[in-house]
Scaffold this motif. Structure first.
Motif, PDB file in Angstrom:
ATOM      1  N   LEU A  81       0.829  -1.204   0.000  1.00  0.00           N
ATOM      2  CA  LEU A  81       0.000   0.000   0.000  1.00  0.00           C
ATOM      3  C   LEU A  81       0.865   1.256   0.000  1.00  0.00           C
ATOM      4  N   GLY A  82       1.962   1.226   0.738  1.00  0.00           N
ATOM      5  CA  GLY A  82       2.867   2.370   0.762  1.00  0.00           C
ATOM      6  C   GLY A  82       3.467   2.654  -0.606  1.00  0.00           C
ATOM      7  N   ALA A  83       3.849   1.584  -1.324  1.00  0.00           N
ATOM      8  CA  ALA A  83       4.410   1.763  -2.664  1.00  0.00           C
ATOM      9  C   ALA A  83       3.380   2.357  -3.615  1.00  0.00           C
ATOM     10  N   VAL A  84       2.126   1.906  -3.500  1.00  0.00           N
ATOM     11  CA  VAL A  84       1.057   2.417  -4.364  1.00  0.00           C
ATOM     12  C   VAL A  84       0.774   3.889  -4.064  1.00  0.00           C
ATOM     13  N   LEU A  85       0.655   4.236  -2.782  1.00  0.00           N
ATOM     14  CA  LEU A  85       0.351   5.615  -2.409  1.00  0.00           C
ATOM     15  C   LEU A  85       1.487   6.557  -2.791  1.00  0.00           C
ATOM     16  N   ARG A  86       2.718   6.139  -2.553  1.00  0.00           N
ATOM     17  CA  ARG A  86       3.856   7.000  -2.891  1.00  0.00           C
ATOM     18  C   ARG A  86       3.888   7.328  -4.374  1.00  0.00           C
ATOM     19  N   SER A  87       3.804   6.306  -5.210  1.00  0.00           N
ATOM     20  CA  SER A  87       3.886   6.534  -6.657  1.00  0.00           C
ATOM     21  C   SER A  87       2.661   7.274  -7.174  1.00  0.00           C
ATOM     22  N   GLY A  88       1.488   6.960  -6.601  1.00  0.00           N
ATOM     23  CA  GLY A  88       0.272   7.640  -7.035  1.00  0.00           C
ATOM     24  C   GLY A  88       0.313   9.120  -6.730  1.00  0.00           C
ATOM     25  N   ILE A  89       0.834   9.484  -5.561  1.00  0.00           N
ATOM     26  CA  ILE A  89       0.913  10.892  -5.170  1.00  0.00           C
ATOM     27  C   ILE A  89       1.977  11.625  -5.981  1.00  0.00           C
ATOM     28  N   LEU A  90       3.142  10.993  -6.183  1.00  0.00           N
ATOM     29  CA  LEU A  90       4.215  11.636  -6.934  1.00  0.00           C
ATOM     30  C   LEU A  90       3.849  11.853  -8.402  1.00  0.00           C
ATOM     31  N   ALA A  91       2.968  11.000  -8.946  1.00  0.00           N
ATOM     32  CA  ALA A  91       2.582  11.138 -10.356  1.00  0.00           C
ATOM     33  C   ALA A  91       1.455  12.138 -10.561  1.00  0.00           C
ATOM     34  N   LEU A  92       0.775  12.553  -9.494  1.00  0.00           N
ATOM     35  CA  LEU A  92      -0.355  13.479  -9.631  1.00  0.00           C
ATOM     36  C   LEU A  92      -0.002  14.804 -10.309  1.00  0.00           C
ATOM     37  N   PRO A  93       1.146  15.428 -10.005  1.00  0.00           N
ATOM     38  CA  PRO A  93       1.446  16.718 -10.647  1.00  0.00           C
ATOM     39  C   PRO A  93       1.616  16.655 -12.163  1.00  0.00           C
TER      40      PRO A  93
ATOM     41  N   LEU B 288      12.704  15.697 -13.213  1.00  0.00           N
ATOM     42  CA  LEU B 288      14.040  15.331 -12.774  1.00  0.00           C
ATOM     43  C   LEU B 288      14.041  14.989 -11.286  1.00  0.00           C
ATOM     44  N   PHE B 289      13.310  15.779 -10.486  1.00  0.00           N
ATOM     45  CA  PHE B 289      13.199  15.497  -9.050  1.00  0.00           C
ATOM     46  C   PHE B 289      12.565  14.124  -8.818  1.00  0.00           C
TER      47      PHE B 289
END
Length: 296
Positions: A149-161, A203-204
């Motif tokens: 779940l942590g992996a899913v939430l992290r990537s989902g949030i980082l891809a939102l922008p 890049l970030f």
């Protein structure tokens, strides 16, 4: 390129995906091996899920993480394969602006999920080899679920922008994307405004995800190698390290191709068209290779 694709516009209703520019005549032939490899990868991932579900002895953390990675790759193929084949087979190159942004989000978020799953698998191998007595008490089902779940939430949030950064840009040059899917950098370069914020965020994200995950994986494998070299015989070394080979191949397939394609798109402003064509083919191959590594 037709004049209709060069007319001034601010909010395009559609984009045009070229597939592999310069190789349009060979699209049908190019599609055959890639379609076959995708079919093998999809079948392999479904086979993994079916076998793990049916075999109780495989209900352990290592195979749970493998199933998570298989599901991620299946969704990734669904996000890109249908449109790619429609371009190759039916010359159906149009994609709506909203669909393009949706595809962009899924591609980048799923790529981050793959990286997170590889970190989880590295941690699993570390615990199994370096701390075998604590393996079952540390990697319980609840811990495995929280890691996933942590992996899913992290990537989902980082891809939102990504879609929001692209949506706010004006497009007055062209709506033609020289690629087979809506990659953030490829779409961003079509804008006629300052794209530094989008470029710096990409890049970030690349450095944060791959850099941080790469460090965790490197530290895990340093500890694993130290533990392996303390084993009494070379046969034991090879047998123990053999459990990590497929994981290392998957790491190479994901990180090397992601970094290469991202950097090439970032700095490929005036390169020859053959270089860009080669990049498109390598990007398609990267998707297939990552999925086939999981299937294997």
């Amino acid at each position: 390129m037709s004049e209709s694709n060069k007319t001034d516009f601010t909010n395009p209703s559609t984009f045009i995906l070229l597939g592999i520019p310069g190789l349009e005549a060979a699209h049908i032939w190019i599609s055959i091996p890639f379609c076959a490899m995708y079919a093998i990868a999809v079948l392999g991932n479904f086979t993994i899920l079916f076998i793990v579900k049916r075999e109780p002895s495989l209900h352990v953390p290592m195979f749970y993480f493998l199933c998570m990675l298989a599901v991620t790759d299946l969704v990734m193929s669904i996000s890109t394969l249908p449109k790619m084949l429609s371009i190759f087979w039916f010359n159906s190159r149009e994609i709506s602006f909203s669909a393009c942004l949706t595809q962009m989000y899924f591609v980048h978020s799923l790529s981050g999920m793959e990286s997170g799953m590889l970190v989880a698998m590295a941690f699993d191998r570390y615990m199994a080899i370096c701390n075998p007595l604590r393996y079952s008490t540390t990697l319980t089902n609840s811990v495995v679920a929280k890691i996933g779940l942590g992996a899913v939430l992290r990537s989902g949030i980082l891809a939102l922008p990504y879609p929001f950064l692209v949506r706010r840009l004006p497009y007055c040059r062209t709506n033609v994307i020289p690629h087979f899917f809506c990659q953030h950098i490829a779409v961003m370069k079509l804008a006629c405004a300052d794209i530094h914020i989008s470029s710096y965020y990409r890049l970030f994200d690349l450095l944060f995800v791959i850099g941080m995950d790469g460090c965790f994986i490197a530290v895990s494998y340093i500890q694993i190698l130290r533990a392996i070299f303390r084993l009494p015989t070379k046969d034991t070394w090879l047998k123990t390290f053999g459990t990590c080979i497929s994981h290392l191949c998957a790491i190479s397939a994901l990180y090397i191709t992601d970094v290469f394609s991202s950097l090439m798109f970032r700095f490929d402003h005036n390169s020859h068209v053959v270089s860009r064509d080669l990049l498109k083919v390598m990007t398609i191959g990267a998707h297939v290779e990552k999925e086939e590594e999981v299937a294997i």
